[in-house]
Design a protein around this motif. Structure first.
Motif, mmCIF file in Angstrom:
data_model
loop_
_atom_site.group_PDB
_atom_site.id
_atom_site.type_symbol
_atom_site.label_atom_id
_atom_site.label_comp_id
_atom_site.label_asym_id
_atom_site.label_seq_id
_atom_site.Cartn_x
_atom_site.Cartn_y
_atom_site.Cartn_z
ATOM 1 N N THR A 1 0.806 -1.228 0.000
ATOM 2 C CA THR A 1 0.000 0.000 0.000
ATOM 3 C C THR A 1 0.840 1.280 0.000
ATOM 4 O OG1 THR A 1 -0.166 -0.042 2.408
ATOM 5 C CG2 THR A 1 -1.919 -1.141 1.141
ATOM 6 N N TRP B 1 -1.228 1.425 -4.016
ATOM 7 C CA TRP B 1 -1.486 0.025 -4.369
ATOM 8 C C TRP B 1 -0.871 -0.371 -5.705
ATOM 9 C CZ3 TRP B 1 -2.942 -4.186 -1.903
ATOM 10 C CH2 TRP B 1 -3.452 -5.270 -2.619
ATOM 11 N N PRO C 1 -8.713 -10.194 -8.310
ATOM 12 C CA PRO C 1 -8.695 -9.611 -6.970
ATOM 13 C C PRO C 1 -7.711 -10.323 -6.035
ATOM 14 C CG PRO C 1 -10.674 -10.908 -7.284
ATOM 15 C CD PRO C 1 -9.967 -10.874 -8.601
ATOM 16 N N SER D 1 -7.529 -8.790 0.367
ATOM 17 C CA SER D 1 -8.097 -7.444 0.343
ATOM 18 C C SER D 1 -9.299 -7.319 -0.588
ATOM 19 C CB SER D 1 -7.034 -6.429 -0.091
ATOM 20 O OG SER D 1 -6.764 -6.572 -1.469
ATOM 21 N N LYS E 1 -9.006 -6.242 -3.481
ATOM 22 C CA LYS E 1 -8.626 -5.244 -4.478
ATOM 23 C C LYS E 1 -8.015 -5.930 -5.692
ATOM 24 C CE LYS E 1 -7.494 -1.448 -1.360
ATOM 25 N NZ LYS E 1 -6.428 -0.500 -0.984
ATOM 26 N N GLU E 2 -8.195 -5.315 -6.852
ATOM 27 C CA GLU E 2 -7.570 -5.833 -8.072
ATOM 28 C C GLU E 2 -6.056 -5.826 -7.885
ATOM 29 O OE1 GLU E 2 -8.055 -7.565 -11.772
ATOM 30 O OE2 GLU E 2 -9.595 -6.936 -10.362
#
Length: 107
Positions: free
Chosen positions: A22, A26, A58, A62, A64-65
């Motif tokens: 992060t 990201w 993903p 998380s 997230k991609e």
């Protein structure tokens, strides 16, 4: 030789230093992560047990991609290569590898 300048193969003994996924953001490149200086965990001596294409889609934790990456390495603690409980992995945009020997490191 590092993952920024060299190649690594199954069986290589390496030092791995992971960086925060992060920081600075990201989708940062490995060079941007290193410049930000936010290391994740300590440096570890590991043996490469698998090298292949990084997964897309993903992130399993998380959601997230995943940022663009081309290579995923799977590692085992030296002496524990047959025990998958000692495996870990990292994509080429989150960690730096350095070739190592059991006596010293080139890190």
């Amino acid at each position: 030789m590092s993952s920024l300048t060299g190649t690594f193969e199954v069986g290589d003994l390496v030092w791995r230093q992971m960086y925060s996924p992060t920081h600075p953001h990201w989708f940062a490149t490995l060079e941007e992560r290193i410049a930000g200086g936010v290391r994740y965990r300590g440096r570890e001596l590991l043996r490469i047990v698998w090298v292949g294409p990084a997964e897309q889609g993903p992130h399993p934790l998380s959601g997230k991609e995943l940022p663009p990456a081309t290579t995923r390495w799977v590692f085992a603690k030296p002496g524990h290569e047959a025990n998958r409980d000692h495996y870990s992995s990292c994509d080429d945009n989150w960690c730096v590898l350095e070739h190592a020997t059991t006596d010293d490191a080139l890190f």
